[in-house]
Design a protein around this motif. Structure first.
Motif, PDB file in Angstrom:
ATOM      1  N   GLU A  99     -42.855 -14.657  16.745  1.00 51.80           N
ATOM      2  CA  GLU A  99     -41.438 -14.587  16.364  1.00 51.80           C
ATOM      3  C   GLU A  99     -41.287 -14.392  14.859  1.00 51.80           C
ATOM      4  O   GLU A  99     -40.441 -13.619  14.407  1.00 51.80           O
ATOM      5  CB  GLU A  99     -40.720 -15.866  16.789  1.00 51.80           C
ATOM      6  CG  GLU A  99     -40.541 -16.011  18.278  1.00 51.80           C
ATOM      7  CD  GLU A  99     -40.013 -17.371  18.678  1.00 51.80           C
ATOM      8  OE1 GLU A  99     -39.716 -18.214  17.783  1.00 51.80           O
ATOM      9  OE2 GLU A  99     -39.888 -17.612  19.883  1.00 51.80           O
ATOM     10  N   HIS A 100     -42.116 -15.077  14.090  1.00 46.47           N
ATOM     11  CA  HIS A 100     -42.052 -14.948  12.631  1.00 46.47           C
ATOM     12  C   HIS A 100     -42.409 -13.532  12.181  1.00 46.47           C
ATOM     13  O   HIS A 100     -41.760 -12.974  11.294  1.00 46.47           O
ATOM     14  CB  HIS A 100     -42.995 -15.966  11.977  1.00 46.47           C
ATOM     15  CG  HIS A 100     -43.055 -15.852  10.499  1.00 46.47           C
ATOM     16  ND1 HIS A 100     -42.049 -16.300   9.677  1.00 46.47           N
ATOM     17  CD2 HIS A 100     -43.984 -15.305   9.677  1.00 46.47           C
ATOM     18  CE1 HIS A 100     -42.357 -16.043   8.420  1.00 46.47           C
ATOM     19  NE2 HIS A 100     -43.531 -15.444   8.395  1.00 46.47           N
ATOM     20  N   TYR A 103     -39.468 -11.280  13.146  1.00 46.56           N
ATOM     21  CA  TYR A 103     -38.349 -11.572  12.249  1.00 46.56           C
ATOM     22  C   TYR A 103     -38.577 -10.947  10.874  1.00 46.56           C
ATOM     23  O   TYR A 103     -37.671 -10.327  10.305  1.00 46.56           O
ATOM     24  CB  TYR A 103     -38.159 -13.089  12.119  1.00 46.56           C
ATOM     25  CG  TYR A 103     -37.150 -13.469  11.068  1.00 46.56           C
ATOM     26  CD1 TYR A 103     -35.789 -13.422  11.350  1.00 46.56           C
ATOM     27  CD2 TYR A 103     -37.550 -13.850   9.797  1.00 46.56           C
ATOM     28  CE1 TYR A 103     -34.858 -13.753  10.380  1.00 46.56           C
ATOM     29  CE2 TYR A 103     -36.633 -14.182   8.826  1.00 46.56           C
ATOM     30  CZ  TYR A 103     -35.284 -14.132   9.124  1.00 46.56           C
ATOM     31  OH  TYR A 103     -34.362 -14.454   8.150  1.00 46.56           O
ATOM     32  N   SER A 104     -39.794 -11.092  10.356  1.00 47.35           N
ATOM     33  CA  SER A 104     -40.111 -10.528   9.034  1.00 47.35           C
ATOM     34  C   SER A 104     -39.994  -9.009   9.038  1.00 47.35           C
ATOM     35  O   SER A 104     -39.458  -8.420   8.101  1.00 47.35           O
ATOM     36  CB  SER A 104     -41.520 -10.936   8.604  1.00 47.35           C
ATOM     37  OG  SER A 104     -41.607 -12.324   8.479  1.00 47.35           O
ATOM     38  N   VAL A 106     -38.184  -7.090  11.077  1.00 41.89           N
ATOM     39  CA  VAL A 106     -36.772  -6.701  11.227  1.00 41.89           C
ATOM     40  C   VAL A 106     -36.025  -6.942   9.916  1.00 41.89           C
ATOM     41  O   VAL A 106     -35.221  -6.100   9.484  1.00 41.89           O
ATOM     42  CB  VAL A 106     -36.115  -7.459  12.405  1.00 41.89           C
ATOM     43  CG1 VAL A 106     -34.620  -7.258  12.429  1.00 41.89           C
ATOM     44  CG2 VAL A 106     -36.729  -7.017  13.722  1.00 41.89           C
ATOM     45  N   SER A 107     -36.293  -8.064   9.259  1.00 46.75           N
ATOM     46  CA  SER A 107     -35.640  -8.355   7.974  1.00 46.75           C
ATOM     47  C   SER A 107     -35.977  -7.308   6.929  1.00 46.75           C
ATOM     48  O   SER A 107     -35.088  -6.831   6.211  1.00 46.75           O
ATOM     49  CB  SER A 107     -36.067  -9.732   7.458  1.00 46.75           C
ATOM     50  OG  SER A 107     -35.578 -10.736   8.284  1.00 46.75           O
TER      51      SER A 107
END
Length: 133
Positions: A99-100, A103-104, A106-107
């Motif tokens: 997930e991290h 998330y990274s 996509v960010s």
């Protein structure tokens, strides 16, 4: 701007992500302790990288990564009142790492879009100004 639809991770990224794990947290349904995972991060990084990349290519995750151990945690007040408890879900540490990474990625993608749109709006606003004498 072309979108890279593949969120892939390499062993270096995985290693640094594992390094940031809080070793004092509880393990999830896969029973992999965050402390142990952190201690063997160099050895486990290539294996987790392979699992994550295979999961991404196949579009599915290991079953243990999709389940959670749920229990009631007492907040305050009387322990006999059910309203004084809140549910806690313990999920797989490996899934949290995945997930991290997502998330990274996509960010980073959205920050690039924001920066490019700001640069584009700055350039176009300079083009519309006409010098008057």
């Amino acid at each position: 701007m072309q979108i890279n639809r593949k969120v892939r991770c390499d062993a270096i990224n995985r290693h640094s992500t594992i390094e940031g794990i809080n070793g004092k947290k509880s393990s999830g349904p896969d029973e992999i302790s965050p402390r142990i995972l952190k201690e063997v991060r160099v050895e486990i990084a290539p294996i987790l990288t392979f699992i994550v990349n295979q999961s991404h290519q196949q579009g599915c995750l290991p079953t243990d990564w999709l389940t959670a151990n749920v229990f009631a945690l007492h907040k305050k007040g009387s322990k006999t009142n059910p309203e004084n408890y809140r549910p806690i879900s313990l999920t797989s540490v490996c899934c949290k790492i995945l997930e991290h990474i997502i998330y990274s990625a996509v960010s980073r993608f959205f920050w690039k879009i924001i920066v490019l749109s700001l640069l584009d709006s700055t350039d176009s606003s300079q083009d519309t100004h006409v010098k008057r004498n």
